[in-house]
Structure formats: structure tokens, C-alpha cells
Motif scaffolding. Structure first.
Motif, PDB file in Angstrom:
ATOM      1  N   LEU A 192      -3.164   9.611   1.726  1.00  0.00           N
ATOM      2  CA  LEU A 192      -3.429   8.252   1.250  1.00  0.00           C
ATOM      3  C   LEU A 192      -3.055   7.204   2.290  1.00  0.00           C
ATOM      4  O   LEU A 192      -3.663   6.125   2.334  1.00  0.00           O
ATOM      5  CB  LEU A 192      -2.650   7.995  -0.042  1.00  0.00           C
ATOM      6  CG  LEU A 192      -3.118   8.759  -1.285  1.00  0.00           C
ATOM      7  CD1 LEU A 192      -2.210   8.462  -2.474  1.00  0.00           C
ATOM      8  CD2 LEU A 192      -4.558   8.391  -1.639  1.00  0.00           C
ATOM      9  N   ASN A 193      -2.063   7.505   3.122  1.00  0.00           N
ATOM     10  CA  ASN A 193      -1.644   6.549   4.148  1.00  0.00           C
ATOM     11  C   ASN A 193      -2.550   6.559   5.378  1.00  0.00           C
ATOM     12  O   ASN A 193      -2.460   5.649   6.214  1.00  0.00           O
ATOM     13  CB  ASN A 193      -0.206   6.827   4.584  1.00  0.00           C
ATOM     14  CG  ASN A 193       0.811   6.244   3.629  1.00  0.00           C
ATOM     15  OD1 ASN A 193       0.605   5.153   3.100  1.00  0.00           O
ATOM     16  ND2 ASN A 193       1.886   6.956   3.392  1.00  0.00           N
ATOM     17  N   VAL A 225       1.438   6.877  -6.691  1.00  0.00           N
ATOM     18  CA  VAL A 225       0.395   7.805  -7.133  1.00  0.00           C
ATOM     19  C   VAL A 225       0.890   9.246  -7.088  1.00  0.00           C
ATOM     20  O   VAL A 225       0.506  10.083  -7.920  1.00  0.00           O
ATOM     21  CB  VAL A 225      -0.868   7.634  -6.263  1.00  0.00           C
ATOM     22  CG1 VAL A 225      -1.892   8.724  -6.559  1.00  0.00           C
ATOM     23  CG2 VAL A 225      -1.490   6.268  -6.506  1.00  0.00           C
ATOM     24  N   SER A 226       1.775   9.547  -6.148  1.00  0.00           N
ATOM     25  CA  SER A 226       2.273  10.923  -6.032  1.00  0.00           C
ATOM     26  C   SER A 226       3.065  11.356  -7.261  1.00  0.00           C
ATOM     27  O   SER A 226       3.256  12.554  -7.482  1.00  0.00           O
ATOM     28  CB  SER A 226       3.152  11.049  -4.787  1.00  0.00           C
ATOM     29  OG  SER A 226       4.385  10.349  -4.955  1.00  0.00           O
ATOM     30  N   TYR A 284       0.834  -1.204   0.000  1.00  0.00           N
ATOM     31  CA  TYR A 284       0.000   0.000   0.000  1.00  0.00           C
ATOM     32  C   TYR A 284       0.868   1.253   0.000  1.00  0.00           C
ATOM     33  O   TYR A 284       0.574   2.229  -0.708  1.00  0.00           O
ATOM     34  CB  TYR A 284      -0.921  -0.020   1.213  1.00  0.00           C
ATOM     35  CG  TYR A 284      -1.949   1.092   1.228  1.00  0.00           C
ATOM     36  CD1 TYR A 284      -3.241   0.872   0.764  1.00  0.00           C
ATOM     37  CD2 TYR A 284      -1.622   2.354   1.705  1.00  0.00           C
ATOM     38  CE1 TYR A 284      -4.179   1.895   0.769  1.00  0.00           C
ATOM     39  CE2 TYR A 284      -2.550   3.376   1.718  1.00  0.00           C
ATOM     40  CZ  TYR A 284      -3.830   3.142   1.249  1.00  0.00           C
ATOM     41  OH  TYR A 284      -4.744   4.164   1.254  1.00  0.00           O
ATOM     42  N   ALA A 296       0.870   4.160  -2.777  1.00  0.00           N
ATOM     43  CA  ALA A 296       0.569   5.554  -2.444  1.00  0.00           C
ATOM     44  C   ALA A 296       1.677   6.485  -2.929  1.00  0.00           C
ATOM     45  O   ALA A 296       1.412   7.566  -3.474  1.00  0.00           O
ATOM     46  CB  ALA A 296       0.382   5.702  -0.941  1.00  0.00           C
ATOM     47  N   VAL A 356       0.600  11.794  -0.164  1.00  0.00           N
ATOM     48  CA  VAL A 356       1.024  10.509   0.401  1.00  0.00           C
ATOM     49  C   VAL A 356       0.550  10.380   1.845  1.00  0.00           C
ATOM     50  O   VAL A 356       0.091   9.310   2.278  1.00  0.00           O
ATOM     51  CB  VAL A 356       2.554  10.365   0.304  1.00  0.00           C
ATOM     52  CG1 VAL A 356       3.028   9.139   1.078  1.00  0.00           C
ATOM     53  CG2 VAL A 356       2.978  10.249  -1.148  1.00  0.00           C
TER      54      VAL A 356
END
Length: 267
Positions: free
Chosen positions: A156-157, A117-118, A110, A114, A153
Motif C-alpha cells: 500500500l505504501n 487497513v492492515s 496515508y 495503510a 502495508v
């Protein structure tokens, strides 16, 4: 096992119980926390794979500190229980290492996703810094795209952090499968949202008070150092700030077990 709904004031009680239990065995809690942080830091320094391997150890740290807290809380006698805390923490991690490893691998995957995605925001600068150990210049770090990527990030985390809150404990004490434990952890936090909100606000207040006190102490040390012993007092003030910050982190984790104990009914 079933979910137990608790009132909002329970969040404050969790903080009180965590503080009381921590101060029963402060050196044991600090030692355990520093040991786990050292292992994670060493793993993070591995070339290329360090950033991926380090998140694998996070469920082990959570479980170890929760088990240690349960041992310290159950002991009402003044005799030392630090050895029992260490033995229980190691035994819990050894007994459930396979599902804990699954949780750790999920956490690592995960995290990588994430960070990946950044790259849509900053062109992969943050991803290369986190995953490939690429050196980032101060100019890039100060850029708006890089800062936005870091914020993304973090956001998302957040779901992963919530899912991992109770997952190791559910696996250890109730034998729940790793994937289901993540789901049940999220459900518990949302169903008892007011209690966990009060829990977070209470710890924020503790951190604020401690931060103000440490800031005043560091200011005094810096002033004394400027007048008497040069930079030594300033260095001491900085070391004190870092040590106290880590101690506060260990202190807050000592209350996590109480959130699990009261959120799930063993019957």
C-alpha cells in the motif's frame, strides 16, 4: 513545465551520474543523509505520535539531498563544495517549508491509513505496534497474519513512494501545488516506465555487488575475530555492514535529482 520522455538506457545513465556525483563529495552526502536519518529517528521515538510525525520529514530529506546533488553536479572545480551543499539544502527547505509540510502531512495520513487497513488481516496487532508503540512478542511477529499485514502495508505504501519521488522537486523548482506534484510524479514514472525500470535494476545490481563484497569482508573479519581478538572483530564486521548499507542508501538518493532533471522540461 512539460513531461520529457526518455529512452530506457537513460536509467543506467542516471545511476552512473549519481555514483560519479556522490564520489565528488562523499562525506558531504553521507553527513546530510545521516543528519536527516537522525532527525527522522528522533521524531519516531516520540511517545504515541512518533510514528505519525516521522513521515512528515521524508519530503524534506528528499528535497535536501536533491538540492545538494544539483550543487555538487554543477561544480566542476576541485575546490570543496560541501558548505554550499549544506547551505543550499537548508535554504531550499526553509524557502518551501509550507508546501513541504503539506506533502509530509499527506504522507503521514496515508501511512496511518495503510497501517489501519492492515487491521483487517491481523486484528490490529501491526497497527498497535506501529502507532501505539505496543510491544509485539516474537511469536506474534512470526505469525502468518502479522507477516501478511506487514506485506500489505509495504504494497500500500508503494504508490505513495512513487508519488513522492518527484513531488518535492516539482514544488521547489517549478512551484507546483503539493497535490498536483503528487499526480505529475506518478505520471512521469509511468510514462518513462522503461527508464525507471532500468534505473531500479541498475541499482539492484550495484547493491548486489556491494553486498557480496561486504559479505566476504565480514566473513574474513569474523574468522579473524574468532582466532585472535574474540568478538571485537565480529562487532566491527556488523558495524561495517550497517554503515555501508546506509552509505549505499545515500548513494542511491544522490541519483534521484538526475531522474527529475531529465523527466521534466523546464521550458
Amino acid at each position: 513545465m512539460k513531461l520529457h520522455l526518455v529512452p530506457a538506457r537513460t536509467g543506467v545513465e542516471w545511476v552512473r551520474l549519481g555514483l560519479r556525483t556522490f564520489w565528488r563529495q562523499p562525506l558531504a552526502f553521507i553527513s546530510l543523509f545521516f543528519l536527516f536519518m537522525a532527525l527522522i529517528s528522533i521524531a519516531a521515538q516520540l511517545p504515541l505520535i512518533g510514528s505519525i510525525v516521522a513521515p512528515v520529514f521524508l519530503p524534506f530529506m528528499t528535497l535536501g539531498l536533491m538540492v545538494a546533488t544539483s550543487v555538487a553536479q554543477d561544480s566542476e572545480t576541485p575546490k570543496p563544495v560541501a558548505p554550499a551543499m549544506f547551505v543550499a539544502a537548508v535554504g531550499a527547505m526553509r524557502g518551501r517549508w509550507r508546501p513541504m509540510m503539506v506533502l509530509g502531512i499527506i504522507s503521514a495520513i496515508y501511512f496511518v491509513a495503510a497501517v489501519g487497513v492492515s487491521a483487517l488481516i491481523d486484528g490490529g496487532q501491526l497497527a498497535r505496534a506501529y502507532l501505539l508503540d505496543e510491544t509485539v512478542t516474537p511469536e506474534i511477529m512470526a505469525g502468518s497474519d502479522f507477516q501478511t499485514a506487514r506485506l500489505l502495508v509495504m504494497c500500500l505504501n508503494l504508490p505513495l513512494s512513487l508519488a513522492m519521488w518527484h513531488a518535492p522537486a516539482l514544488v521547489h523548482w517549478h512551484g507546483v501545488a503539493p497535490a498536483k506534484s503528487l499526480f505529475f510524479s506518478l505520471v512521469a514514472l509511468f510514462r518513462n516506465f522503461t527508464a525507471y525500470a532500468m534505473f531500479g535494476l541498475s541499482w539492484f545490481g550495484v547493491f548486489m555487488i556491494a553486498g557480496i563484497a561486504l559479505g566476504l569482508l565480514a566473513t574474513v573479519l569474523v574468522a579473524v575475530g574468532a582466532m585472535a581478538v574474540g568478538d571485537s572483530a565480529s562487532m566491527l564486521g556488523g558495524a561495517l555492514m550497517i554503515g555501508c548499507a546506509l552509505t549505499l542508501a545515500a548513494m542511491s538518493l544522490s541519483s534521484t535529482w538526475f531522474t527529475f532533471r531529465d523527466s521534466f522540461d523546464p521550458d
